[in-house]
Design an enzyme around this catalytic site. Structure first.
Site, PDB file in Angstrom:
ATOM      1  N   ASP A 187      70.034  56.718  37.852  1.00  0.00           N
ATOM      2  CA  ASP A 187      68.928  56.753  36.891  1.00  0.00           C
ATOM      3  C   ASP A 187      69.509  56.858  35.469  1.00  0.00           C
ATOM      4  OD1 ASP A 187      69.772  59.394  37.141  1.00  0.00           O
ATOM      5  OD2 ASP A 187      67.760  60.240  36.995  1.00  0.00           O
ATOM      6  N   ASP A 240      69.203  55.943  43.079  1.00  0.00           N
ATOM      7  CA  ASP A 240      69.053  57.282  42.491  1.00  0.00           C
ATOM      8  C   ASP A 240      67.580  57.463  42.140  1.00  0.00           C
ATOM      9  OD1 ASP A 240      70.002  59.715  41.551  1.00  0.00           O
ATOM     10  OD2 ASP A 240      70.779  58.901  39.659  1.00  0.00           O
ATOM     11  N   GLU A 243      68.176  64.900  42.772  1.00  0.00           N
ATOM     12  CA  GLU A 243      68.739  66.079  42.110  1.00  0.00           C
ATOM     13  C   GLU A 243      68.106  67.364  42.628  1.00  0.00           C
ATOM     14  OE1 GLU A 243      68.489  65.730  37.830  1.00  0.00           O
ATOM     15  OE2 GLU A 243      69.507  63.778  37.813  1.00  0.00           O
ATOM     16  N   GLU A 299      78.072  67.805  39.446  1.00  0.00           N
ATOM     17  CA  GLU A 299      78.131  67.359  38.053  1.00  0.00           C
ATOM     18  C   GLU A 299      78.265  68.540  37.103  1.00  0.00           C
ATOM     19  OE1 GLU A 299      75.206  64.490  36.672  1.00  0.00           O
ATOM     20  OE2 GLU A 299      75.964  64.646  34.614  1.00  0.00           O
TER      21      GLU A 299
END
Ligand SMILES: Nc1nc(=O)c2c([nH]1)NC[C@@H]1CN(c3ccc(C(=O)N[C@@H](CCC(=O)O)C(=O)O)cc3)CN21
Ligand SMILES: CC(C)C(=O)C(=O)O
Ligand SMILES: [Mg+2]
Length: 270
Positions: A49, A88, A120, A187
């Site tokens: 994304d 994503d 996420e 991340e």
């Protein structure tokens, strides 16, 4: 019929972790870059994304729609033969409830030909990840710095610096694994913490801004190729300066056209 290329599978990724072989991942947003990343031997290609920040020209990933993500994921899939292609899922396409998440995730597999989806969130996403996996959808988790929470967090920052945050991140990683994800993105996490998480998990960890001790690495393709703007995140390394190459080529074309050097006879119909 052409001999079909054998696709990378989730089992190949587990084997790579066990053999301590790096899982090389990169983003792509179209068939051309998907094909090139595949030909270069990447294992995984994420239609991130981050298309919001990069090819779509938004400020961040928040405005990316499901339709935009599906369109570019289908394009990447058409260019890729061997690597796994992961879509994503954009902001608000999986957060509302498990039903919507399953319905939207399924479209990546059915309509795009993707091999899985990414979303996420750690422990809070355990029920959603579980629903997708139960439906037969391979899920790639993502914990630590979560770009879809940029407005809530007030910016991008490294996560897991305090001992409380570090413990919460390890718990997030375990929850994503328990939910049945095949791998997890780490991340913006301090290198020693990602090393610890990678050691504790049986599923592969894929790092970005998370140090060298992950089971693989991921980078945003425009950062790596020097196709972005002036800002390069600290975690990225320039492997080429394609923006300069492209601007120069187009500039030369423009000069040729203005000076009457192009098209020549060889480019013209008789
Ligand atoms: N082009 C691009 N590259 C990316 O890596 C990326 C995106 N877009 N979009 C989605 C997210 C957002 N990401 C980001 C964006 C900014 C920073 C950043 O500003 N990092 C700081 C260091 C932060 C710190 O050390 O606390 C930096 O100075 O680079 C980090 C990750 C990663 N992802
Ligand atoms: C940076 C990777 C992990 C990502 O989520 C994206 O490109 O959107
Ligand atoms: Mg993303």
């Amino acid at each position: 019929m052409d001999n079909p290329v054998r696709k990378v599978t989730v089992r190949d990724l587990s084997k790579k972790k066990a053999a301590k072989e790096m899982i090389v991942t990169i983003t792509a947003y179209d068939a051309i870059m998907g094909r090139l990343a595949d030909e270069a031997g990447c294992d995984l290609i994420l239609v991130g994304d981050s298309m919001g920040n990069t090819v779509l020209g938004y400020q961040n990933t928040i405005p990316v729609t499901l339709a935009e993500s599906l369109m570019l994921t289908a394009a990447v899939c058409r260019g890729v033969k061997r690597a796994m292609v992961i879509g994503d899922m954009p902001f608000m396409s999986y957060q509302i409830n498990g039903d919507e998440a399953v319905r939207n995730a399924g479209r990546y597999l059915k309509e795009c030909g993707a091999d899985g989806v990414k979303l996420e969130g750690g422990r809070v996403m355990l029920p959603v990840i579980k629903r997708l996996v139960e439906a037969g959808i391979p899920v790639f988790g993502h914990i630590g710095l979560l770009p879809q929470s940029v407005l809530k967090d007030g910016g991008y920052r490294i996560h897991g610096r305090s001992s409380n945050e570090a413990a919460a991140l390890l718990d997030d990683a375990l929850a994503v694994q328990e939910a049945g994800a095949f791998a997890v993105t780490l991340e913006g996490i301090p290198a020693p913490l990602s090393a610890q998480i990678s050691e504790q998990l049986s599923i592969p960890t894929i790092g970005i801004g998370a140090g060298p001790h992950c089971d693989g690495q991921i980078q945003v393709i425009t950062d790596l190729l020097g196709l972005g703007g002036a800002f390069l995140p600290r975690h990225a390394k320039l492997y080429a300066k394609l923006a300069d190459t492209v601007r120069d080529a187009i500039g030369t074309y423009r000069e040729d056209v203005c000076a009457g050097r192009f098209p020549g006879e060889e480019h013209s119909a008789k």
